[in-house]
Design an enzyme around this catalytic site. Sequence first.
Site, short mmCIF file in Angstrom:
data_model
loop_
_atom_site.label_atom_id
_atom_site.label_comp_id
_atom_site.label_asym_id
_atom_site.label_seq_id
_atom_site.Cartn_x
_atom_site.Cartn_y
_atom_site.Cartn_z
N ILE A 1 0.66 -1.15 -0.04
CA ILE A 1 0.13 -0.22 0.08
C ILE A 1 0.85 1.32 0.10
O ILE A 1 0.46 2.40 -0.70
CB ILE A 1 -0.86 -0.03 1.17
CG1 ILE A 1 -1.99 -1.08 0.98
CG2 ILE A 1 -1.78 1.18 1.29
CD1 ILE A 1 -2.60 -1.79 2.49
N ASP A 2 1.72 1.26 0.59
CA ASP A 2 2.68 2.31 0.88
C ASP A 2 3.50 2.83 -0.69
O ASP A 2 3.39 3.76 -0.98
CB ASP A 2 4.17 2.02 1.56
CG ASP A 2 4.48 3.26 2.44
OD1 ASP A 2 3.82 4.37 2.38
OD2 ASP A 2 5.55 3.04 3.24
N ASP A 3 4.07 1.72 -1.23
CA ASP A 3 4.62 1.92 -2.74
C ASP A 3 3.53 2.47 -3.60
O ASP A 3 3.56 3.50 -4.37
CB ASP A 3 5.05 0.74 -3.20
CG ASP A 3 6.56 0.80 -2.86
OD1 ASP A 3 7.58 0.94 -3.60
OD2 ASP A 3 6.75 -0.09 -2.13
N GLU B 1 2.74 6.12 -3.16
CA GLU B 1 3.66 6.96 -3.57
C GLU B 1 3.94 7.08 -5.01
O GLU B 1 4.05 7.79 -5.62
CB GLU B 1 4.96 6.62 -2.76
CG GLU B 1 5.07 6.86 -1.42
CD GLU B 1 4.99 8.35 -1.09
OE1 GLU B 1 5.67 9.14 -1.69
OE2 GLU B 1 4.06 8.79 -0.23
N HIS C 1 0.61 8.42 4.17
CA HIS C 1 0.85 8.34 2.69
C HIS C 1 -0.27 8.13 1.79
O HIS C 1 -0.65 8.79 0.76
CB HIS C 1 1.84 7.36 2.40
CG HIS C 1 3.33 7.77 2.87
ND1 HIS C 1 4.20 6.72 3.01
CD2 HIS C 1 3.81 8.87 3.25
CE1 HIS C 1 5.24 7.32 3.63
NE2 HIS C 1 5.11 8.57 3.63
#
Length: 682
Positions: free
Chosen positions: A418-420, A423, A494
């Site tokens: 989810i973070d990638d 971003e 994020h």
Amino acid sequence: MTATTDGGSGPLRAGSAPAGARTATAGAGPGAPARATPAAAPSDTREAAARAAERAVRHLLDRQDDRGWWKGDLETNVTMDAEDLLLRQFLGIRDERTTQASARHVRGLQREDGTWASFHGGPGDLSTTVEAYVALRLAGDRPDDPHMLRAALWIRGQGGIAATRVFTRIWLALFGWWRWEDLPELPPELIFLPTWFPLNIYDFGCWARQTIVPLSIVSAKRPVRPAPFALAELHSDPDDPCPSRRMAPATSWEGLFQRADRVLHHYHRVAPRVLRRAAMRSAARWIVERQENDGCWGGIQPPAVYSLIALHLLGYDLDHPVLREGLASLDRFAVWREQDGLPVRMVEACQSPVWDTCLATIALGDAGVPPDHPALVKAADFMLAEQIVRPGDWAVRRPELGPGGWAFEFHNDNYPDIDDTAEVILALRRVSHPDPARIEAAAERGARWTLGMQSRNGAWAAFDADNTSPFPNRLPFCDFGEVVDPPSADVTAHVVEMLAHEGKADHPRVRRGLRWLLAEQEPSGAWFGRWGVNYVYGTGAVVPALTAAGLPPAHPAIRRAVAWLESVQNEDGGWGEDLRSYRERSWIGRGESTASQTAWALLALLAAGEHEGAAVRRGVGWLAASQHPDGSWDEPQFTGTGFPWDFSINYHLYRQVFPLTALGRYLHGGPSTGSASPREGA
């Protein structure tokens, strides 16, 4: 790798933005608001920032691969190198060149007291030191060599092999240096537990799940290869290498699981052969189905090495395509360099091209590089091609959700994170692509997937939704770090920031995420950092998300965050936080100034409207003064987090991308995507 130039834009003038820089939003769609123009600051600070940004832009552009991606080295600790040699010893493929090159790397990181740390500047770590010692013994270092004597003396003083983590003792058990009977049991029948049953494999975080399944085969097989030497010198008492330990009270969770482990050891002796063979076949099928196109598993080293061992024990020979490609993938994790004319080899635990590329794109966009610059378009093409459009393990808990995320690595279709994804979408919106419909479709699909991965509490984790079982971390086997994937403030921030920039600031799920973030603020004003060190990282992520979602800079949560950041700024103007802050509160916000952590603090302060503040000027001044003439920064400190305290990371590109992002936002306002309409509260 061939460097990409900046497109011949020519040298930049002091105090100016990079050639062709725009103040309007890049790639955010028609009608997007213009980027805010920061208030005037002392000219010497702005000029120094502009020169530093210019150098950093050129340095970063020169590091782009021809295929559009960026990737910095991912440095962890020497257990990666030691376990790589032990794997090769176990499989009978260890060669002298690889061994000696790895030994030089390991030897070069030993400290004066004979120990090895798990992060730069940290204390000696017992398990790391034992594994490093064994690696050097494999390379031919003698136990009576002075550096080995120092290591062995320290190891014995810490309790010897018996006091190491379970994973270290598993590696030693493979060669008879430890008894399998004295290790926690992990039955392969675990693969049969349904998803609703406690301790089924999907109760574990994806990294632990991928490791535990192959280890269940190894645990059942209990192989022992001939030991090339003895290790008696690493036992506190060679006559009693595994002293008995008192069990915890039966009424405690620890005591309950200790007694359950005894039951499982008895089960190992009486397990029905038909059932056990069926379990190992199912586990092997699960492993093979998750091998990626590049031969690796999940794009990370630990599952790969244990998968190779497990399949080899089940009869896969070294020429089998699965093993052949798996071994080749591990070779690609090796970073070779020369030192004093001799080869040195460092093994990466993972590779981070998608993460590094999206962060580099954001940095360049925020520094004013034109959104249609060839380097950014190539980066966007790479990221677009990496979007994952098939289900992975995440679909076990979200079966109705369509795919659309991005992973961290080159190949990892089973485990987008989810973070990638958040971003990458933010990065794509900074690019004016010749086919804008591709950007729009990818961002829409990724945002939809991200919304669907929200956990029940309103926040987001890294890989799975609602991966919060209280039981896996209590298992005697699981002493190697975090084994579940609960939501975190940094990932949630994020996501909220990305969804706000996608025009979804008023979406009910975004508002729930925002409320969760506000509730997670520490009394100090900071936020905990799960995937970066630590409160500086968490706060640097959350404040920009709050303002992107519409909270005004005067909001009490933001003012508390600003006050905390100002209170922990170092005298030299930078910010730093040692990894010991995960264990000792006295270290929170304390540490040597680093480029990445200084940038994180600045990102929060700038989002809070502190362009004219003394803390911002001092932080920007520190970044400009500590930069090298070639546009780079030094950062030996580990500022990335795998598992808090237990596994730390030095992302070698962090020192480049985050300072440039901060300098760009200081000079031009930002970020360079559109922002939500201001709101007075959550």
